[in-house]
Motif scaffolding. Structure first.
Motif, PDB file in Angstrom:
ATOM      1  N   GLU A 131       0.805  -1.213   0.000  1.00  0.00           N
ATOM      2  CA  GLU A 131       0.000   0.000   0.000  1.00  0.00           C
ATOM      3  C   GLU A 131       0.844   1.271   0.000  1.00  0.00           C
ATOM      4  O   GLU A 131       0.586   2.196  -0.773  1.00  0.00           O
ATOM      5  CB  GLU A 131      -0.955   0.004   1.203  1.00  0.00           C
ATOM      6  CG  GLU A 131      -2.043  -1.068   1.140  1.00  0.00           C
ATOM      7  CD  GLU A 131      -1.607  -2.410   1.722  1.00  0.00           C
ATOM      8  OE1 GLU A 131      -0.387  -2.575   1.988  1.00  0.00           O
ATOM      9  OE2 GLU A 131      -2.456  -3.286   1.932  1.00  0.00           O
ATOM     10  N   LYS A 132       1.858   1.281   0.863  1.00  0.00           N
ATOM     11  CA  LYS A 132       2.669   2.494   0.969  1.00  0.00           C
ATOM     12  C   LYS A 132       3.361   2.805  -0.347  1.00  0.00           C
ATOM     13  O   LYS A 132       3.397   3.953  -0.800  1.00  0.00           O
ATOM     14  CB  LYS A 132       3.734   2.302   2.061  1.00  0.00           C
ATOM     15  CG  LYS A 132       3.382   2.959   3.362  1.00  0.00           C
ATOM     16  CD  LYS A 132       4.598   2.941   4.271  1.00  0.00           C
ATOM     17  CE  LYS A 132       4.249   3.456   5.656  1.00  0.00           C
ATOM     18  NZ  LYS A 132       5.295   3.145   6.623  1.00  0.00           N
ATOM     19  N   SER A 133       3.919   1.751  -0.941  1.00  0.00           N
ATOM     20  CA  SER A 133       4.636   1.941  -2.205  1.00  0.00           C
ATOM     21  C   SER A 133       3.680   2.431  -3.279  1.00  0.00           C
ATOM     22  O   SER A 133       4.030   3.274  -4.111  1.00  0.00           O
ATOM     23  CB  SER A 133       5.273   0.629  -2.648  1.00  0.00           C
ATOM     24  OG  SER A 133       5.946   0.034  -1.575  1.00  0.00           O
ATOM     25  N   ALA A 134       2.466   1.882  -3.267  1.00  0.00           N
ATOM     26  CA  ALA A 134       1.473   2.288  -4.260  1.00  0.00           C
ATOM     27  C   ALA A 134       1.184   3.776  -4.133  1.00  0.00           C
ATOM     28  O   ALA A 134       1.137   4.502  -5.128  1.00  0.00           O
ATOM     29  CB  ALA A 134       0.196   1.474  -4.080  1.00  0.00           C
ATOM     30  N   ASP A 135       1.003   4.234  -2.891  1.00  0.00           N
ATOM     31  CA  ASP A 135       0.706   5.654  -2.678  1.00  0.00           C
ATOM     32  C   ASP A 135       1.865   6.524  -3.164  1.00  0.00           C
ATOM     33  O   ASP A 135       1.667   7.574  -3.766  1.00  0.00           O
ATOM     34  CB  ASP A 135       0.436   5.924  -1.198  1.00  0.00           C
ATOM     35  CG  ASP A 135      -0.837   5.224  -0.743  1.00  0.00           C
ATOM     36  OD1 ASP A 135      -1.622   4.817  -1.628  1.00  0.00           O
ATOM     37  OD2 ASP A 135      -1.028   5.068   0.473  1.00  0.00           O
ATOM     38  N   LYS A 136       3.072   6.036  -2.893  1.00  0.00           N
ATOM     39  CA  LYS A 136       4.254   6.805  -3.287  1.00  0.00           C
ATOM     40  C   LYS A 136       4.322   6.932  -4.812  1.00  0.00           C
ATOM     41  O   LYS A 136       4.555   8.008  -5.361  1.00  0.00           O
ATOM     42  CB  LYS A 136       5.512   6.063  -2.786  1.00  0.00           C
ATOM     43  CG  LYS A 136       6.522   6.987  -2.110  1.00  0.00           C
ATOM     44  CD  LYS A 136       7.814   6.237  -1.909  1.00  0.00           C
ATOM     45  CE  LYS A 136       8.121   5.989  -0.444  1.00  0.00           C
ATOM     46  NZ  LYS A 136       9.327   5.166  -0.260  1.00  0.00           N
ATOM     47  N   VAL A 137       4.078   5.803  -5.469  1.00  0.00           N
ATOM     48  CA  VAL A 137       4.143   5.818  -6.931  1.00  0.00           C
ATOM     49  C   VAL A 137       3.051   6.722  -7.496  1.00  0.00           C
ATOM     50  O   VAL A 137       3.273   7.520  -8.402  1.00  0.00           O
ATOM     51  CB  VAL A 137       4.008   4.386  -7.491  1.00  0.00           C
ATOM     52  CG1 VAL A 137       3.794   4.403  -8.998  1.00  0.00           C
ATOM     53  CG2 VAL A 137       5.262   3.577  -7.156  1.00  0.00           C
TER      54      VAL A 137
END
Lengths: 211, 739
Positions: free
Chosen positions: A126-132
């Motif tokens: 989830e965190k990586s998705a938000d960052k991307v």
């Protein structure tokens, strides 16, 4: 003096569920993509391609490479679906490989990312998705077959397409569409209005844009 | 590639091309999975047939093309086997092919001919002691042995095979002799459909003439065409797989002679009775060679693209020693015998299509020359970018300039690339802004200043000038709106826009406006410049010291590619204030350009001097007046202090001009010149003696082109930068102010 690149990242799911025909179709899809793009002078001069695969871990199997010398990777399918890891790899590769705008220096063009997965992520993503997503790159996520979760992909990008299945024909059509998208992007790369949405050609039958 | 089937008449469509690529991949999987040596190869053949049966549409289109890959695979494999002296394996293959009852005889024969022909070729080479990379490692005894035991045996036992082989061999000879023009032309004729570029990409490398020996033998004539009978999964149309002889041009002639020499005499007689007029060569020359001769653009590219793929495939394909098939569809040159990977030349992919007829047609290029009130040279030029030439669309850029009183007024604009009539917008914006400024500045004279400081910006006359340039952007926008109104209900626009009305968005354009005047100060005359911009493009000044000043704010954002266009959003007072930049001082040159030029010289702050130097070196701008003493002194500080060595320098770069009749253009490069002198490019501009010295160099750029404007156009239209295919527009004002 190097010219500005249009970076194209392919994020390919090589988890166990892709084994057999699907991974083979993906491999041929990459071949098709390369061959298509090599015939297009504008893509040849601007587009750079990288492949990141993800299964139990993610790795960049082909660094961002000029089309003319791009060599197709060997793809083997096994393991889990580490989507989060893949997105982290994407971010670090882009950070390393792309020339950003600074001061009077014009940077590379905005990256074009194609993400294809056929399953649910097995790591924390989830965190990586938000960052991307916060990067506002042109990201096209593709949910291949019924096992993929479109809602997961929606968290990464607004542009999500769904493939009805992972058959040769459908995946071939998908990669064909990818190549058309890269071509369009390389042609209009210099002249996209700031407020215009990512400019994609209409997808072929079998590929549905998830609203 | 085009098959020799009755369906030959049908040109390839996009689906075929897709299927072709797909099939090639499928095949590669096959040969990776199953070794070609040993019996499993035959099993794999059957398995492949089954796989293809599942997809009838694919199967249909593959029938024409698929076997091309396959027979090439075989040829490569047989090469290896010949090399290793494993003739039994080849014999077995041949027998296998012949025993395939579901294949038409002509197909079988053609496959063998292609393969055996290759062996004949090898032998011919060896006889002539030709250096041929493909067979240098094969001892002559092995080839002779192969020829005598396999080829001859096959011929002797089967008269119809013999007949066909001989006939084909003759075609090969004829084909080699005629190959300079025939193959490409024929292939070009076949190109049709929505995307001709893509078609030819596939067709050309194969260099297959459309007319192939369709009916090689009487027996073959009676055999039904395999592709029309669904029971027959695949018809290996080997005739349609020209085994491209990987020979250099030099070695072709001996080969031709030798090939026919090595044919049995009886067969030659037979072939003389054939109607050879209807036949075309099966074996065709190396694509690279043909490319040289015909200038056919696509071939070389594909050769190289594939070569790259092959390199890797050779590594990871353990079962098949030959190059694998995933990209081979596009190329017939066996990669293991390409001595050197050809360089990719994207330049050759570009096509030239003229400006299309239709409403609001813009010319291919435009130029204009004028003198400024100070006596400086003003030169403007615009050329259609490679993208528009390739796609057969209009140039979207426009420029205008004029002078009034002591003012010079410039505008350049770049219509949005995705809008079909943005050229209307760029033209309207330039004209609207310039005509407004001409009328307004006519009334404004800048009074002499005591000194140049930031304070003068608050003087009334300067404030009025700033107002005027702001207003000119607004006039540019209202002119676009007016251009739209003038085209309201235009049927021709409606039609081109796929049946919708023209909107304001279709006319979106950038606009850069710049004005120049000279103000008197006690220290001498100074240039006063204002530039204001909506969207990208660059206004740059090379000041009296040779340093660069950008009158621009660079793009914002992390990455490039997002362009702002002229519109109400950018025309508020606050916005205009942030977009307007002044300059006061002495100048060597003032340059205005759209991003088509600006992007080729980025980072702009560092490379604008290089642009100026390129313009001077190529005789587009005059060199400054510098005394010989200064020239000699500045030259003595470089690597080239000897005037004779200077004269011998070669600072030209060869460029391909994309035009109806493409030509090579030789341009002088500031980068090369600076390099030869062993100095930085920026020093070239700072030491005008060095630019002036360049006139001594005997190799001149663009010989025979005399007018500066003409040179500007040729230069804009020719200089090459990778990834640069936009319209290029440049206005430059330069020269000695004091004169």
């Amino acid at each position: 003096m190097a010219s500005r690149k249009l970076p194209v990242y392919l994020l390919l799911d090589t988890s166990g569920s892709m084994a057999g025909d699907p991974i083979e179709a993906v491999r041929q899809g990459v071949t098709l993509l390369i061959n298509e793009l090599r015939g297009d002078p504008m893509a040849m001069e601007t587009a750079y391609l990288s492949v990141i695969t993800f299964s139990s871990t993610a790795q960049q199997v082909v660094p961002l490479t000029e089309l003319a010398v791009f060599q197709e990777p060997t793809l083997d399918a096994s393991g889990a679906t580490s989507l989060g890891d893949a997105l982290d790899v994407l971010l670090s590769c882009a950070d390393r490989e792309l020339c950003k705008q600074s001061g009077d220096q014009k940077g590379d063009y905005k990256p074009l990312v194609f993400l294809m997965t056929d399953g649910q992520p097995t790591d924390s993503w989830e965190k990586s998705a938000d960052k991307v997503k916060s990067k506002h790159w042109n990201i096209i996520a593709c949910a291949a077959g019924s096992g993929a979760d479109e809602l997961v992909l929606k968290r990464i990008t607004e542009t999500v397409v769904k493939l009805n299945d992972c058959s040769f024909g459908t995946l071939k059509a998908f990669f064909k569409w990818v190549s058309a998208s890269v071509k369009v992007s390389s042609q209009s790369v210099q002249q996209v209005a700031a407020d215009a949405p990512v400019n994609l050609p209409p997808p072929p039958p079998g590929i549905v844009i998830v609203p | 590639m085009i098959s020799n089937h009755s369906s030959t008449k049908r040109p390839l469509n996009t689906d075929d091309v897709e299927a072709l690529l797909y099939g090639a991949g499928l095949f590669e999987r096959l040969v990776r999975t199953y070794p070609l040596r040993g019996k499993s190869w035959e099993k794999s053949w059957d398995k492949l047939k089954l796989e293809l049966k599942n997809d009838s549409a694919l199967y249909e289109s593959l029938c024409d093309h698929f076997i091309h890959v396959f027979s090439k695979k075989l040829i490569n494999f047989w090469h290896q086997e010949v090399e290793k002296g494993r003739l039994q394996e080849i014999k077995r293959h041949i027998n296998f092919w012949i025993s395939q009852n579901n294949l038409p005889t002509d197909t079988k024969v053609a496959l063998l001919v292609n393969t055996l022909g290759e062996c004949i070729r090898i032998r011919a080479h060896l006889r002539h002691n030709e250096k041929d990379v493909c067979c240098s490692s094969i001892p002559q005894s092995v080839v002779n042995n192969f020829f005598n035991n396999v080829v001859k045996g096959w011929l002797d036992n089967n008269p119809s095979n013999q007949e066909f082989l001989i006939k084909t061999a003759h075609e090969v000879v004829a084909g080699l002799a005629n190959s300079k023009s025939t193959p490409v032309q024929l292939a070009e004729v076949q190109v049709q459909g929505k995307n001709p570029n893509k078609m030819s990409e596939i067709q050309l490398p194969a260099q297959v003439p459309s007319k192939l020996p369709v009916q090689p033998t009487p027996q073959a004539q009676s055999v039904p065409q395999a592709q029309s009978t669904p029971q027959v999964p695949l018809a290996p149309q080997a005739q349609s797989t020209p085994q491209v002889p990987p020979v250099s041009q030099d070695s072709q002639k001996p080969q031709i002679g030798q090939t026919s020499e090595s044919l049995p005499e009886k067969a030659q007689v037979l072939s003389a009775t054939e109607d050879s007029d209807t036949l075309s060569p099966v074996f065709l020359p190396n694509p690279d060679v043909t490319t040289e001769k015909t200038g056919s653009p696509k071939t070389e590219i594909d050769a190289s693209g594939i070569a790259e793929g092959e390199k890797k495939n050779n590594v990871d394909s353990s079962t098949s020693p030959s190059p694998s098939g995933n990209t081979e569809v596009q190329n017939d040159t066996p990669q293991n015998i390409v001595p050197e990977l050809p360089k990719v030349k994207p330049a050759l992919l570009w096509k030239y299509l003229p400006v299309p007829e239709g409403p609001d047609k813009h010319t291919e290029f435009d130029d204009k020359t004028k003198q400024s009130p100070e006596g400086m040279l003003i030169l403007g030029g615009r050329v259609r970018g490679k993208k528009h030439k390739h796609e057969g669309t209009n140039c979207d850029d426009w420029f205008e300039f004029d002078t009034v009183g002591k003012w010079s007024i410039f505008a350049v604009a770049d219509g949005g690339g995705n809008y079909k009539f943005s050229r209307v917008g760029s033209q309207a914006a330039c004209k609207g802004a310039v005509s407004y400024l001409v009328e307004t500045l006519r009334e404004i004279t800048v009074i002499p200043k005591k000194e140049i400081t930031a304070d003068i910006m608050n003087d009334d006359d300067i404030k009025a000038v700033k107002e005027a340039i702001h207003e000119s952007l607004r006039k540019g926008w209202s002119s676009i709106e007016q251009a739209l109104q003038e085209r309201e209900n235009s049927k021709s626009h409606y039609k081109i826009l796929d049946h919708r009305d023209l909107t304001l968005r279709d006319l979106y354009s950038t606009l850069l406006v710049c004005i120049h005047t000279t103000i008197e100060t006690p220290a001498g005359n100074r240039s006063l410049i204002f530039a204001s911009a909506a969207g990208d493009g660059i206004v740059a000044v090379i000041n009296g010291d040779g340093d660069c000043n950008l009158l621009m704010k660079p793009d914002s954002g992390e990455f490039s590619g997002e362009v702002e266009f002229l519109g109400p959003k950018l025309l508020t007072d606050a916005s205009l204030l942030t977009r307007t930049y002044p300059f006061a001082g002495t100048i060597k040159a003032l340059m205005l350009m759209t991003d088509g030029v600006a992007d080729d010289y980025f980072p702009n702050n560092l490379r604008m001097p290089e642009l100026y130097a390129d313009l001077v070196l190529n005789g587009i701008l005059p060199t400054e007046h510098v005394s010989n003493d200064i020239i000699e002194k500045q030259l003595s500080e470089t690597k080239i202090s000897d005037i004779n060595a200077l004269r011998e320098l070669d600072c030209l770069v060869e460029c391909d001009r994309l035009a109806e009749n493409p030509e090579k253009v030789y341009l002088m490069s500031a980068a090369k010149y600076a390099d030869a002198l062993g100095i930085q490019i920026s020093d070239l501009v700072k030491k005008p003696g060095l630019l002036a010295a360049s006139l001594e160099i005997s190799k001149r750029p663009m010989p025979g082109v005399n007018e500066r404007a003409e040179r500007l156009i040729l230069w804009l239209d020719s200089y090459q930068v990778k990834g640069s295919f936009d319209d290029r527009t440049l206005i430059v004002m330069a020269g000695d102010e004091s004169k």
